[in-house]
Design a protein around this motif. Sequence first.
Motif, short mmCIF file in Angstrom:
data_model
loop_
_atom_site.label_atom_id
_atom_site.label_comp_id
_atom_site.label_asym_id
_atom_site.label_seq_id
_atom_site.Cartn_x
_atom_site.Cartn_y
_atom_site.Cartn_z
N UNK A 128 -2.98 -37.76 7.05
CA UNK A 128 -4.09 -38.55 7.57
C UNK A 128 -5.07 -38.77 6.43
N UNK A 129 -5.40 -40.04 6.15
CA UNK A 129 -6.21 -40.33 4.98
C UNK A 129 -7.70 -40.23 5.27
N UNK A 130 -8.11 -40.27 6.55
CA UNK A 130 -9.53 -40.11 6.86
C UNK A 130 -9.67 -39.65 8.30
N UNK A 131 -10.79 -39.01 8.59
CA UNK A 131 -11.02 -38.53 9.94
C UNK A 131 -12.52 -38.36 10.14
N UNK A 132 -13.05 -38.90 11.24
CA UNK A 132 -14.46 -38.73 11.58
C UNK A 132 -14.55 -38.43 13.06
N UNK A 133 -15.77 -38.21 13.51
CA UNK A 133 -15.94 -37.94 14.93
C UNK A 133 -15.70 -39.17 15.79
N UNK A 134 -15.70 -40.36 15.18
CA UNK A 134 -15.51 -41.59 15.95
C UNK A 134 -14.09 -41.69 16.49
N UNK A 135 -13.10 -41.54 15.64
CA UNK A 135 -11.71 -41.49 16.13
C UNK A 135 -10.81 -40.87 15.06
N UNK A 136 -9.66 -40.37 15.51
CA UNK A 136 -8.69 -39.77 14.60
C UNK A 136 -7.36 -40.49 14.76
N UNK A 137 -6.53 -40.39 13.73
CA UNK A 137 -5.24 -41.10 13.71
C UNK A 137 -4.17 -40.15 13.21
N UNK A 138 -3.06 -40.10 13.91
CA UNK A 138 -1.92 -39.32 13.45
C UNK A 138 -0.65 -40.10 13.72
N UNK B 298 -3.91 -42.38 18.64
CA UNK B 298 -5.30 -42.71 18.34
C UNK B 298 -6.18 -42.01 19.38
N UNK B 299 -7.04 -41.12 18.92
CA UNK B 299 -7.95 -40.41 19.80
C UNK B 299 -9.39 -40.77 19.43
N UNK B 300 -10.18 -41.10 20.44
CA UNK B 300 -11.56 -41.54 20.18
C UNK B 300 -12.49 -41.03 21.26
N UNK B 301 -13.79 -41.11 20.98
CA UNK B 301 -14.78 -40.76 21.98
C UNK B 301 -14.87 -41.85 23.05
N UNK B 302 -14.65 -43.07 22.60
CA UNK B 302 -14.70 -44.21 23.50
C UNK B 302 -13.57 -45.17 23.15
N UNK B 303 -13.18 -45.98 24.11
CA UNK B 303 -12.22 -47.04 23.82
C UNK B 303 -12.91 -48.18 23.09
N UNK B 304 -12.29 -49.36 23.12
CA UNK B 304 -12.92 -50.51 22.49
C UNK B 304 -11.91 -51.46 21.92
#
Length: 589
Positions: free
Chosen positions: A501-511, A524-530
């Motif tokens: 994973x090249x980046x990760x923040x509280x907004x969303x994560x990617x694996x 894709x995991x996030x606090x909110x959709x969009x």
Amino acid sequence: MKTKYLFTLLVYLTFLGVTAQSPIQQNPGAWEAVPEITDEFNNPLNTNKWKFGHPFWKGRTPCLFGQGRNAYTRDGELWMETSVQNRNGQGDYLRCGAIYSASKAMKQGMYIEAQYKASGLRIGSGFWLVNNDLDANRRADEIDIQEAFGGIASRNQHNTNVHNPQPNFTNDQPQPQSFTLPNGKTVSTDFVTYGLHWVGRSRIHFYLDGNLVRDLVTNSTLEPMHALLNTETYSWMTPFPSIQQVEGAIDNRYQKVARFKYIRTWKPKSGGGNPPGGSGWVEIGGGASNVSVDNAGKAWVVAAGGQMYARNGNSWSFIRGNVQDAGAGLGVSITETNSQISSKNNNSINNNFSRLGGTALKVDVDNQGRTWVVNAGNQIYRRDGGNWTRIPGNAVDIGCSGTSGSIYRVDSSGRIFFYNNNSWSQTSGGGATRVDVDRQGRAWVVTNNNTLYRYNSSNNTWTNMRQNVNDVGCGTDGSVWITDVNTKIYRMANAAKSVKITSDTSAFSLSAVHERYGNIDLNIKSQNGGDLKVDVYSVLGSGQKVYSKSFNTPSTNLTVRLIEGTLASGMYIAKVVLNGETKTIKFVL
């Protein structure tokens, strides 16, 4: 080829050729011929397509490039014959054969190969590309696909190189690398196929007998380029051929002639996408009959004499003797030459094995660290705690995935079965003798004719991966290792390590996760959709976009599945944009 070749004999990067692995044979429908640099040499040499000599060089003393006397077609081949020009043996007393394509037709994305037998004289027999234009640094480019030297001791070498020197070959920055021909071949006694795939502007793949041997990022490459076939002398390759050698008896004619069966060039068809690449096999060095791979990607091998070794960095560490078979995963289990079963619950490089009780011939370790064995009666057992559990069915080999939990067996009739909910389901195919399972849950089998196949469970088919294979081992890191019928050890060149994973923040994560059928799940995991946009790009070639999808999702946990078969096997980068924030991840299919 205008400078002395710098030999770099790299023992750990030697390859065994398998013609089924060339890019063209992997996906023939994606390619079309390039007639300007394709010739079977069945007719008199086409002088509209080919010119004698070199586009801007006359050759090297004492053998300058000649004309039709030295390069001509005969018996469905192109012959490069060395001849005597000056009988006093002084100065430029020889003439060598050379032709080059009239057009600069070799470009990015193309694949080119030639099959030939080198001259047996102390001269070089070459297959190369050249551009006589100069870039911003006043450099001209040359790619040596093969410089074959038939008349010296190292006549079994595939010599690759790239030059991009300034005029008169000053300030050259060569990138040489050599490989040993497979199966005891030599360049002057056997017809060998040499190929090159121009993957991207500065990335090229070299092939030997259809198998990838080198993935090179070059200092620079200019396009388009001429293709050349030739013979030539080298200042370091002395003594030069004598008049007596060159004018030898007629039955010696084949010794002084380089014989080219063909030169063939392909380009991707319009809309055909990037061809697959990178499916070569790197020879690791050493010798073994059996191989298994642990969850750290280390190979554990057993030699014919029962000696067991583990891969430790760039070398092999001796573990112990009297080993019959080894299975590696979360731990390592072995069957000894007296059929006793031993194991250890880690993959540290040591001999701290403990006896489990019972006897068996074949062994592997699953994703829970449990030992599976096949005994002399072809019965299957699994180690559960301190006891052995009898598993229905008979087998001659068992394979376990250290990641997906998939289990496959091969029975005494060569049939292949998948373990599903405490029962076995038969797959297509047959004639198998060995089996292992990769991190995606795909079975890899070796058949009774020593052919390696990979199972495609989504459509119940098998892909031919390689010939002359004895055993296969798959790691949870994505690596695939084999031993061949000559006990050589290889690792698949494009086998992937764990995704990053090249980046990760509280907004969303990617694996990215390989699911059991070989597909890729982008999670894709996030606090909110969009608003979500997913783009996938091929790493090889020009970075072509191969997948794109945009949608609005209310979900905070979303999976986008990329189907194997929709995308060709290879390395990719996924770019995911959610509500204006971007993340990327690299993965392999």
